[in-house]
Write a protein that holds these residues in place. Structure first.
Motif, mmCIF file in Angstrom:
data_model
loop_
_atom_site.group_PDB
_atom_site.id
_atom_site.type_symbol
_atom_site.label_atom_id
_atom_site.label_comp_id
_atom_site.label_asym_id
_atom_site.label_seq_id
_atom_site.Cartn_x
_atom_site.Cartn_y
_atom_site.Cartn_z
ATOM 1 N N LYS A 148 -26.791 87.187 37.983
ATOM 2 C CA LYS A 148 -25.636 87.593 38.779
ATOM 3 C C LYS A 148 -24.627 86.448 38.841
ATOM 4 N N ILE A 149 -23.343 86.781 38.903
ATOM 5 C CA ILE A 149 -22.274 85.779 38.987
ATOM 6 C C ILE A 149 -21.659 85.812 40.379
ATOM 7 N N GLU A 150 -21.568 84.645 41.011
ATOM 8 C CA GLU A 150 -20.838 84.490 42.266
ATOM 9 C C GLU A 150 -19.753 83.436 42.053
ATOM 10 N N ARG A 151 -18.664 83.531 42.837
ATOM 11 C CA ARG A 151 -17.579 82.561 42.695
ATOM 12 C C ARG A 151 -17.150 82.051 44.069
ATOM 13 N N PHE A 152 -16.666 80.809 44.078
ATOM 14 C CA PHE A 152 -16.151 80.251 45.326
ATOM 15 C C PHE A 152 -14.738 79.726 45.102
ATOM 16 N N ARG A 153 -13.984 79.637 46.207
ATOM 17 C CA ARG A 153 -12.598 79.188 46.110
ATOM 18 C C ARG A 153 -12.538 77.770 45.549
ATOM 19 N N HIS A 154 -11.459 77.519 44.829
ATOM 20 C CA HIS A 154 -11.325 76.268 44.084
ATOM 21 C C HIS A 154 -11.536 75.045 44.965
ATOM 22 N N ASN A 155 -12.537 74.239 44.596
ATOM 23 C CA ASN A 155 -12.859 72.973 45.266
ATOM 24 C C ASN A 155 -13.121 73.131 46.765
ATOM 25 N N ASP A 156 -13.517 74.331 47.188
ATOM 26 C CA ASP A 156 -13.770 74.612 48.598
ATOM 27 C C ASP A 156 -15.283 74.586 48.837
ATOM 28 N N VAL A 157 -15.791 73.462 49.277
ATOM 29 C CA VAL A 157 -17.242 73.292 49.422
ATOM 30 C C VAL A 157 -17.781 74.123 50.586
ATOM 31 N N GLU A 158 -16.976 74.323 51.624
ATOM 32 C CA GLU A 158 -17.427 75.182 52.726
ATOM 33 C C GLU A 158 -17.649 76.611 52.241
ATOM 34 N N HIS A 159 -16.748 77.093 51.393
ATOM 35 C CA HIS A 159 -16.926 78.437 50.840
ATOM 36 C C HIS A 159 -18.128 78.465 49.902
ATOM 37 N N LEU A 160 -18.312 77.416 49.127
ATOM 38 C CA LEU A 160 -19.491 77.322 48.259
ATOM 39 C C LEU A 160 -20.769 77.440 49.085
ATOM 40 N N PHE A 181 -10.290 69.313 36.183
ATOM 41 C CA PHE A 181 -9.771 70.649 35.857
ATOM 42 C C PHE A 181 -8.580 70.533 34.911
ATOM 43 N N SER A 182 -8.629 71.367 33.863
ATOM 44 C CA SER A 182 -7.737 71.188 32.718
ATOM 45 C C SER A 182 -6.293 71.574 32.996
ATOM 46 N N MET A 183 -6.043 72.423 33.978
ATOM 47 C CA MET A 183 -4.671 72.844 34.271
ATOM 48 C C MET A 183 -4.067 72.054 35.424
ATOM 49 N N GLY A 184 -4.804 71.896 36.514
ATOM 50 C CA GLY A 184 -4.270 71.223 37.686
ATOM 51 C C GLY A 184 -4.396 69.718 37.645
ATOM 52 N N GLY A 185 -5.285 69.196 36.786
ATOM 53 C CA GLY A 185 -5.484 67.756 36.722
ATOM 54 C C GLY A 185 -6.193 67.186 37.929
ATOM 55 N N ASP A 186 -6.775 68.066 38.761
ATOM 56 C CA ASP A 186 -7.502 67.612 39.948
ATOM 57 C C ASP A 186 -8.995 67.518 39.641
ATOM 58 N N ILE A 187 -9.740 66.874 40.525
ATOM 59 C CA ILE A 187 -11.131 66.521 40.277
ATOM 60 C C ILE A 187 -12.036 67.263 41.244
ATOM 61 N N ALA A 188 -13.172 67.770 40.751
ATOM 62 C CA ALA A 188 -14.139 68.444 41.611
ATOM 63 C C ALA A 188 -14.761 67.445 42.589
ATOM 64 N N PRO A 189 -14.956 67.829 43.846
ATOM 65 C CA PRO A 189 -15.583 66.939 44.837
ATOM 66 C C PRO A 189 -17.102 66.906 44.649
ATOM 67 N N LEU A 190 -17.548 66.250 43.600
ATOM 68 C CA LEU A 190 -18.962 66.305 43.228
ATOM 69 C C LEU A 190 -19.917 65.804 44.307
ATOM 70 N N PRO A 191 -19.617 64.725 45.025
ATOM 71 C CA PRO A 191 -20.568 64.305 46.058
ATOM 72 C C PRO A 191 -20.867 65.412 47.063
ATOM 73 N N ASP A 192 -19.859 66.138 47.478
ATOM 74 C CA ASP A 192 -20.067 67.228 48.436
ATOM 75 C C ASP A 192 -20.783 68.407 47.785
ATOM 76 N N ILE A 193 -20.447 68.670 46.528
ATOM 77 C CA ILE A 193 -21.080 69.786 45.823
ATOM 78 C C ILE A 193 -22.570 69.532 45.627
#
Length: 392
Positions: A148-160, A181-193
Motif C-alpha cells: 500500500k502507498i501512503e503520502r505525507f505533506r512535503h517535509n511535514d514530520v508531524e503529518h508523517l 529535492f530536485s525542484m525546490g532545492g530544499d532538504i529533507a529534515p532527516l534527523p526528525d524523519i
C-alpha cells in the motif's frame, strides 16, 4: 475505441512548437559543461545536474576512453548473468565506503535503482510512505510493489507521524524521501524523519540523486545531518555529480544481497558498460581528492540565492545550488524561459504536474566550474528579463 486515439488528440505540444515557446527536447550541437551551443549560439548552462563539472573533466573522459579500448562498448548482458565485471564490484565497494554503508549495488540507471529497490522490498502486507514532492522514480517504484502507498505533506514530520500512527503495527513500513529535492532545492529534515521512523518501527530510504556530491562533504544528506547510521538505505544516480550513467543503492550487506536477487529492474536489464563504471569511479575518486569542488558549488549556490532574493525573485525555500525562480503561471513561465534563452541563458521551465499548480517555476542549478564572470552575466540577464515580464 482506438487505443491510439489519445495520441492523435494530444496537440498541446505541437501548438507550443508552432508558437515558438516549446522548451523541451532542445538538440544541442555542443555541450561543454558550463556552456552549450544551439544553432550556432552559445548559452550559459544553468539547467544541468553536472554539479561538480566533472562530465568534461579530462581525467574522467580519459578513463572512459581507455575502458572502451579494453572492454568494448557494452557488457551485452545483465548483472545477474554475464554482465558483471570486477570493475562493477570495485565501484560498489568504493561507493559503500563513501556513503558509510556495508555494501552497495550498481544498477543501469538511477530510475531503475528506485524501481528495483522499492518494488523488491515492499510486499503485499507492507506500506511505503512517500513525501508528496518525491521524485517520479520513487512513486513509480512504489507502484510496482504490491504494498500500500501512503503520502505525507512535503517535509511535514508531524503529518508523517500521523500517517505512521494509522498503519497497523504488523505491517512492514518503508519511508522513502528525496534528500535534496530536485525542484525546490530544499532538504529533507532527516534527523526528525529517522526519529519518528524508529518510534513506529519503520525503515528509511533516502534518494540522494541531487544531494550526493553536494551535501555532507559530497557524501550526501545523511552525512550532512550526521545520521548516516540511522538511515537504512541510501541511493543515488551517476548522471549528476558522478558524471556518468547508472545508479546505486547502499545499506546493510544482507539487505543489499536480498535486493540483488529480487530486483527485476536489475536482473532483467543490461549492466552499465565499463566506460560508464570507470567514469563514475573516477568522479568518485576526484570527489575524495578535491573537496574544494564541493565547497565551490555550495558557495555559488549561496551567492545566487542571495542575489535572486535581493532582486526580488521568489526562490522558495532553496538551501542548495538548485535555485527555483517561482512564477506560478504557465504562460509567464514559458515566456520568461524563452526570453532568457534568447538572451543566452539555459534554464528549465517546470509546470504541473511536475510541481503543484501555482508553483510553476524556472529551475536553475549551478556547477562548481561556473566562472564568476558567467554568474555575473546570468544575474544581469535575469534582472533585465525579470523586469521585462514583471516578476520583480
Amino acid at each position: 475505441m482506438d487505443i491510439f486515439a489519445k495520441c492523435y488528440d494530444f496537440t498541446i505540444a505541437k501548438q507550443a512548437i508552432e508558437q515558438g515557446i516549446y522548451p523541451y527536447f532542445i538538440p544541442m550541437a555542443e555541450n561543454e559543461g558550463t556552456e552549450v551551443v544551439f544553432e550556432g549560439k552559445r548559452l550559459i548552462m544553468c539547467g544541468s545536474n553536472n554539479y561538480l563539472g566533472l562530465t568534461t573533466d579530462p581525467r574522467v573522459k580519459k578513463a572512459a576512453c581507455e575502458a572502451i579500448e579494453r572492454f568494448g562498448t557494452s557488457c551485452t548482458g545483465s548483472r545477474f548473468l554475464n554482465g558483471t565485471l570486477a570493475l562493477h564490484e570495485q565501484l560498489e565497494r568504493e561507493l559503500a565506503d563513501w556513503v558509510g554503508k556495508e555494501a552497495a549495488l550498481v544498477f543501469s540507471t538511477g530510475m531503475q535503482t528506485n524501481l528495483g529497490t522499492i518494488s523488491a522490498l515492499v510486499g503485499r502486507n507492507d506500506v511505503v510512505i512517500l513525501d508528496k514532492d518525491d521524485h517520479a522514480s520513487i512513486v513509480d517504484g512504489a507502484r510496482l510493489g504490491f504494498g500500500k502507498i501512503e503520502r505525507f505533506r512535503h517535509n511535514d514530520v508531524e503529518h508523517l507521524e500521523r500517517v505512521l500512527r494509522s498503519i497497523p503495527e504488523e505491517s512492514g513500513k518503508l519511508i522513502v524521501v528525496d534528500g535534496l529535492f530536485s525542484m525546490g532545492g530544499d532538504i529533507a529534515p532527516l534527523p526528525d524523519i529517522v526519529a519518528v521512523a524508529r518510534k513506529y518501527g519503520a525503515r528509511v530510504m533516502v534518494d540522494d540523486a541531487h544531494g550526493m556530491g553536494v551535501l555532507g562533504g559530497g557524501r550526501g544528506t545523511a552525512a550532512h545531518f550526521g545520521v548516516t547510521d540511522e538511515v537504512d538505505l541510501i541511493m543515488s544516480t551517476f548522471s549528476k555529480s558522478f558524471a556518468s550513467l547508472g545508479g546505486f543503492v547502499a545499506g546493510d550487506e544482507q539487505v543489499i544481497h536480498y535486493v540483488k536477487h529480487h530486483a527485476r529492474a536489475l536482473i532483467f536489464s543490461a549492466s552499465i558498460p565499463a566506460s560508464n563504471a570507470i567514469a563514475a569511479l573516477t568522479a568518485l575518486r576526484i570527489m575524495r581528492e578535491e573537496p574544494e569542488r564541493i565547497e565551490r558549488v555550495n558557495k555559488i549556490g549561496e551567492r545566487m540565492r542571495n542575489a535572486f532574493r535581493e532582486m526580488g525573485f521568489n526562490i522558495g525555500n532553496s538551501q542548495s545550488p538548485i535555485v527555483p525562480i517561482i512564477i506560478g503561471d504557465d504562460e509567464k513561465t514559458f515566456l520568461t524561459w524563452r526570453l532568457l534563452f534568447e538572451n543566452g541563458v539555459f534554464v528549465n521551465p517546470v509546470i504541473s504536474p511536475a510541481v503543484p499548480p501555482g508553483m510553476q517555476l524556472l529551475r536553475t542549478s549551478y556547477m562548481a566550474t561556473h566562472t564568476d564572470e558567467q554568474l555575473d552575466r546570468v544575474l544581469e540577464i535575469f534582472y533585465r528579463v525579470g523586469k521585462m515580464v514583471g516578476l520583480i
